[in-house]
Design a protein around this motif. Structure first.
Motif, PDB file in Angstrom:
ATOM      1  N   PHE A   1      33.438  45.890  28.202  1.00 33.27           N
ATOM      2  CA  PHE A   1      33.715  46.564  29.512  1.00 33.27           C
ATOM      3  C   PHE A   1      34.720  46.990  30.173  1.00 33.27           C
ATOM      4  N   LEU A   2      36.020  46.664  29.586  1.00 31.43           N
ATOM      5  CA  LEU A   2      37.144  47.437  30.023  1.00 31.43           C
ATOM      6  C   LEU A   2      37.827  48.362  29.555  1.00 31.43           C
ATOM      7  N   LEU A   3      37.194  48.386  28.021  1.00 30.89           N
ATOM      8  CA  LEU A   3      37.668  49.948  27.233  1.00 30.89           C
ATOM      9  C   LEU A   3      36.509  51.127  27.455  1.00 30.89           C
ATOM     10  N   SER A   4      34.905  50.899  28.561  1.00 30.39           N
ATOM     11  CA  SER A   4      34.303  51.798  29.476  1.00 30.39           C
ATOM     12  C   SER A   4      35.483  52.055  30.531  1.00 30.39           C
ATOM     13  N   ALA A   5      35.653  51.170  30.594  1.00 35.48           N
ATOM     14  CA  ALA A   5      36.959  51.124  32.308  1.00 35.48           C
ATOM     15  C   ALA A   5      37.712  52.061  32.242  1.00 35.48           C
ATOM     16  N   GLN A   6      38.635  52.048  30.735  1.00 33.49           N
ATOM     17  CA  GLN A   6      39.609  52.730  30.653  1.00 33.49           C
ATOM     18  C   GLN A   6      39.609  54.841  30.512  1.00 33.49           C
ATOM     19  N   ALA A   7      37.981  53.843  29.871  1.00 37.65           N
ATOM     20  CA  ALA A   7      36.961  55.503  29.493  1.00 37.65           C
ATOM     21  C   ALA A   7      36.959  56.422  30.867  1.00 37.65           C
ATOM     22  N   SER A   8      36.709  55.807  31.589  1.00 36.62           N
ATOM     23  CA  SER A   8      36.128  56.507  32.932  1.00 36.62           C
ATOM     24  C   SER A   8      37.635  57.420  33.349  1.00 36.62           C
ATOM     25  N   LYS A   9      38.598  56.776  33.286  1.00 36.04           N
ATOM     26  CA  LYS A   9      39.608  56.905  33.754  1.00 36.04           C
ATOM     27  C   LYS A   9      39.890  57.124  35.379  1.00 36.04           C
ATOM     28  N   ALA A  10      39.254  55.839  35.820  1.00 39.02           N
ATOM     29  CA  ALA A  10      39.012  55.839  36.915  1.00 39.02           C
ATOM     30  C   ALA A  10      40.824  55.239  37.483  1.00 39.02           C
ATOM     31  N   ASP A  11      40.957  55.541  38.859  1.00 34.52           N
ATOM     32  CA  ASP A  11      42.299  55.351  39.848  1.00 34.52           C
ATOM     33  C   ASP A  11      42.422  53.197  39.250  1.00 34.52           C
ATOM     34  N   VAL A  12      41.551  52.666  39.853  1.00 33.96           N
ATOM     35  CA  VAL A  12      40.564  51.218  40.066  1.00 33.96           C
ATOM     36  C   VAL A  12      40.110  50.747  39.355  1.00 33.96           C
ATOM     37  N   ILE A  13      40.532  49.560  38.383  1.00 33.42           N
ATOM     38  CA  ILE A  13      39.353  48.827  37.595  1.00 33.42           C
ATOM     39  C   ILE A  13      39.250  47.732  38.808  1.00 33.42           C
ATOM     40  N   ALA A  14      38.140  47.036  39.513  1.00 34.15           N
ATOM     41  CA  ALA A  14      38.245  46.334  40.144  1.00 34.15           C
ATOM     42  C   ALA A  14      36.821  45.335  39.731  1.00 34.15           C
ATOM     43  N   LEU A  15      37.074  43.844  39.413  1.00 32.32           N
ATOM     44  CA  LEU A  15      36.657  43.100  38.946  1.00 32.32           C
ATOM     45  C   LEU A  15      36.143  41.808  40.067  1.00 32.32           C
ATOM     46  N   ALA A  16      34.746  41.967  39.834  1.00 31.05           N
ATOM     47  CA  ALA A  16      33.303  41.552  40.741  1.00 31.05           C
ATOM     48  C   ALA A  16      33.631  40.347  39.558  1.00 31.05           C
ATOM     49  N   ASN A  17      33.631  39.165  39.705  1.00 27.63           N
ATOM     50  CA  ASN A  17      33.386  37.703  39.353  1.00 27.63           C
ATOM     51  C   ASN A  17      33.842  36.503  39.634  1.00 27.63           C
ATOM     52  N   GLY A  18      34.376  35.650  38.473  1.00 29.71           N
ATOM     53  CA  GLY A  18      35.552  34.504  39.566  1.00 29.71           C
ATOM     54  C   GLY A  18      35.403  33.583  38.616  1.00 29.71           C
ATOM     55  N   GLY A  19      36.898  32.320  39.047  1.00 30.77           N
ATOM     56  CA  GLY A  19      37.086  31.696  37.966  1.00 30.77           C
ATOM     57  C   GLY A  19      37.065  32.232  36.418  1.00 30.77           C
ATOM     58  N   GLN A  20      36.935  31.137  35.662  1.00 30.15           N
ATOM     59  CA  GLN A  20      37.619  31.882  34.241  1.00 30.15           C
ATOM     60  C   GLN A  20      37.327  33.066  33.839  1.00 30.15           C
ATOM     61  N   ASP A  21      36.109  33.919  34.207  1.00 29.09           N
ATOM     62  CA  ASP A  21      35.517  34.916  34.191  1.00 29.09           C
ATOM     63  C   ASP A  21      37.173  35.830  34.246  1.00 29.09           C
ATOM     64  N   THR A  22      36.797  35.756  35.813  1.00 31.48           N
ATOM     65  CA  THR A  22      38.483  37.017  36.309  1.00 31.48           C
ATOM     66  C   THR A  22      39.624  36.659  34.846  1.00 31.48           C
ATOM     67  N   ILE A  23      39.533  35.295  35.277  1.00 33.08           N
ATOM     68  CA  ILE A  23      41.323  34.999  34.107  1.00 33.08           C
ATOM     69  C   ILE A  23      40.911  35.605  32.632  1.00 33.08           C
ATOM     70  N   THR A  24      39.830  35.273  31.861  1.00 34.33           N
ATOM     71  CA  THR A  24      39.372  36.059  30.705  1.00 34.33           C
ATOM     72  C   THR A  24      39.992  37.422  30.667  1.00 34.33           C
ATOM     73  N   ALA A  25      39.474  38.145  32.508  1.00 35.66           N
ATOM     74  CA  ALA A  25      38.930  39.147  31.505  1.00 35.66           C
ATOM     75  C   ALA A  25      40.771  39.940  31.756  1.00 35.66           C
ATOM     76  N   ILE A  26      41.661  39.643  32.733  1.00 32.62           N
ATOM     77  CA  ILE A  26      42.952  39.601  33.221  1.00 32.62           C
ATOM     78  C   ILE A  26      43.697  39.627  32.293  1.00 32.62           C
ATOM     79  N   LYS A  27      43.416  38.459  31.641  1.00 32.52           N
ATOM     80  CA  LYS A  27      44.504  38.337  29.650  1.00 32.52           C
ATOM     81  C   LYS A  27      44.069  39.508  29.283  1.00 32.52           C
ATOM     82  N   GLN A  28      42.984  39.928  28.727  1.00 31.89           N
ATOM     83  CA  GLN A  28      42.562  40.592  27.896  1.00 31.89           C
ATOM     84  C   GLN A  28      43.242  42.440  28.353  1.00 31.89           C
ATOM     85  N   ALA A  29      43.332  42.693  30.199  1.00 34.46           N
ATOM     86  CA  ALA A  29      43.317  43.948  30.241  1.00 34.46           C
ATOM     87  C   ALA A  29      44.866  44.456  30.113  1.00 34.46           C
ATOM     88  N   ALA A  30      45.519  42.748  29.947  1.00 36.73           N
ATOM     89  CA  ALA A  30      46.544  42.490  29.827  1.00 36.73           C
ATOM     90  C   ALA A  30      46.757  43.094  28.315  1.00 36.73           C
TER      91      ALA A  30
END
Length: 417
Positions: free
Chosen positions: A227-256
């Motif tokens: 999902f992050l690779l698709s978001a990167q490839a989109s060249k969007a200015d913003v990658i928005a996370l519409a989730n919560g809790g541990q999912d959000t934490i995991t997504a942010i760590k992997q985005a880093a």
């Protein structure tokens, strides 16, 4: 005093009439209070939450602690109108059927009068239906879904802390206003994820931005790479996370790990709790923009209450924890003022009385939405933090009028269009 002889008599008459009306109202209230009763001679409060799953850090046992604090602060001897206040709690496991069955059992067997917290949209909606059928009350703090007070609203429910509209109205509007107009969403594949994405997307478009793509991930998820690779490839200015809790934490760590954080693309969590920031650490979370309904370090009152909470919980409170405390405290005040734990009387009082308990200040609308200020926050850099849990800059205070869906746009049948 008005000495105009042409006005003196009408004013005197009006004063007498007002006094008479007041006396009549007091008499009616006194009679109602005398006739009202506490069912089963106990006021029983149920905290139904996620005790062990994705959302346990910002709800869980902390919600039980917050409810217990509210009961103690309301009455040192844990009574209301001379009747005992009891507290029960359970884990709904983020499953609608488990939550609904627990609610039915509590009400039918254990005589629970009010159910609070209710993180996870599917659980909240299921329990809302149960309390409406059985004439009890639901006070929701952890769920984000707008339908709770929109098309799925009912007369027995209050949405206490935040919803997807308020989060988007703060974060999405601010980020688009900063010039970042093209958005890509990574959303959890459940009702709340869809609601968050839809609410934020509407704000993005209304503010002059554009949604260039989206992906949905299973709940819960441990791998966001595709999902992050698709978001990167989109060249969007913003990658928005519409989730919560541990999912959000995991997504942010992997985005880093993917180099997104610190790049030209901006990562924006639609909902993020202070407990999530604590888990991430400021080194990873610094610079993130988010919206919350409560921040422990906002003022003297929030600090005093939060430090007491910390003594019991070993963690600073999330906005969901603060919401449980506020909702339980104000519920008990309503029971005391009406002389009854009957749902209709309690709800009528809550919707007619301004709330100001030191943590939240606002009014409960006809649709059941507790409209209060929201806070636009930016996560501090490590060097800017003065102490542990000092994590946010308050960048703006969003008025209640802007943080809640306008009633003119509401689909709630309780709202007179």
């Amino acid at each position: 005093m008005d000495r105009n002889p042409g006005k003196g008599r009408p004013i005197a008459a009006a004063t007498k009439l007002a006094v008479a009306r007041c006396a009549f109202a007091v008499g009616i209230l006194g009679t109602a209070a005398a006739q009202a009763a506490i069912t089963d001679d106990v006021v029983k409060i149920g905290v139904l939450t996620d005790m062990s799953g994705t959302y346990a850090d910002f709800t869980g046992q902390g919600a039980v602690i917050a409810a217990r604090m509210a009961i103690q602060d309301f009455s040192g001897d844990r009574t209301v109108l001379g009747k005992k206040i009891e507290l029960v709690s359970a884990d709904h496991q983020n499953k609608a059927d488990v939550g609904a069955e627990r609610a039915r059992s509590w009400i039918d067997r254990d005589k629970v009068d009010v159910i609070t917290e209710l993180v996870t949209t599917n659980v909240a909606l299921a329990v809302m239906d149960v309390v409406a059928q059985k004439g009890k009350v639901a006070l929701i703090s952890g769920s984000a879904s707008l339908p709770i007070t929109n098309e799925r609203c009912n007369a027995n429910t209050v949405h206490w802390v935040y919803d997807s509209y308020g989060l988007a109205a703060g974060t999405a509007k601010a980020v688009v206003g900063s010039g970042k107009k093209n958005w890509y969403f990574i959303a959890a594949d459940y009702a709340a994820g869809a609601a968050m994405m839809d609410g934020a997307a509407k704000v993005v478009v209304a503010s002059g931005g554009k949604v260039v793509g989206s992906s949905k991930h299973p709940f819960p998820s441990s791998d966001f790479s595709s999902f992050l690779l698709s978001a990167q490839a989109s060249k969007a200015d913003v990658i928005a996370l519409a989730n919560g809790g541990q999912d959000t934490i995991t997504a942010i760590k992997q985005a880093a790990e993917f180099g997104i954080i610190g790049s030209a693309q901006t990562l924006v969590p639609i909902v993020l709790f202070i407990n999530d920031v604590h888990a991430l650490g400021l080194q990873t979370a610094q610079g993130l923009t988010l919206t919350e309904g409560f921040y422990w370090n906002r003022d003297d009152k929030t600090r005093a209450w939060s430090r007491r909470f910390y003594e019991h919980a070993g963690t600073m409170p999330s906005m969901a924890h603060a919401g449980v405390y506020s909702s339980v405290l104000n519920y008990l005040r309503a029971v005391e003022k009406t002389g009854s734990d009957e749902a209709g009387a309690v709800m009528q009082y809550l919707k007619s009385t301004p709330i100001d308990d030191g943590l939240f200040k606002g009014e409960i609308r006809a649709d059941g939405k507790f409209a209060h200020e929201m806070l636009l926050l930016e996560v501090k850099k490590p060097a800017e933090s003065a102490e542990q849990w000092d994590y946010y800059h308050v960048r703006a205070v969003i008025p209640a009028a802007d943080s809640a869906l306008p009633l003119a746009q509401s689909k709630c049948p309780l709202v007179r269009q």
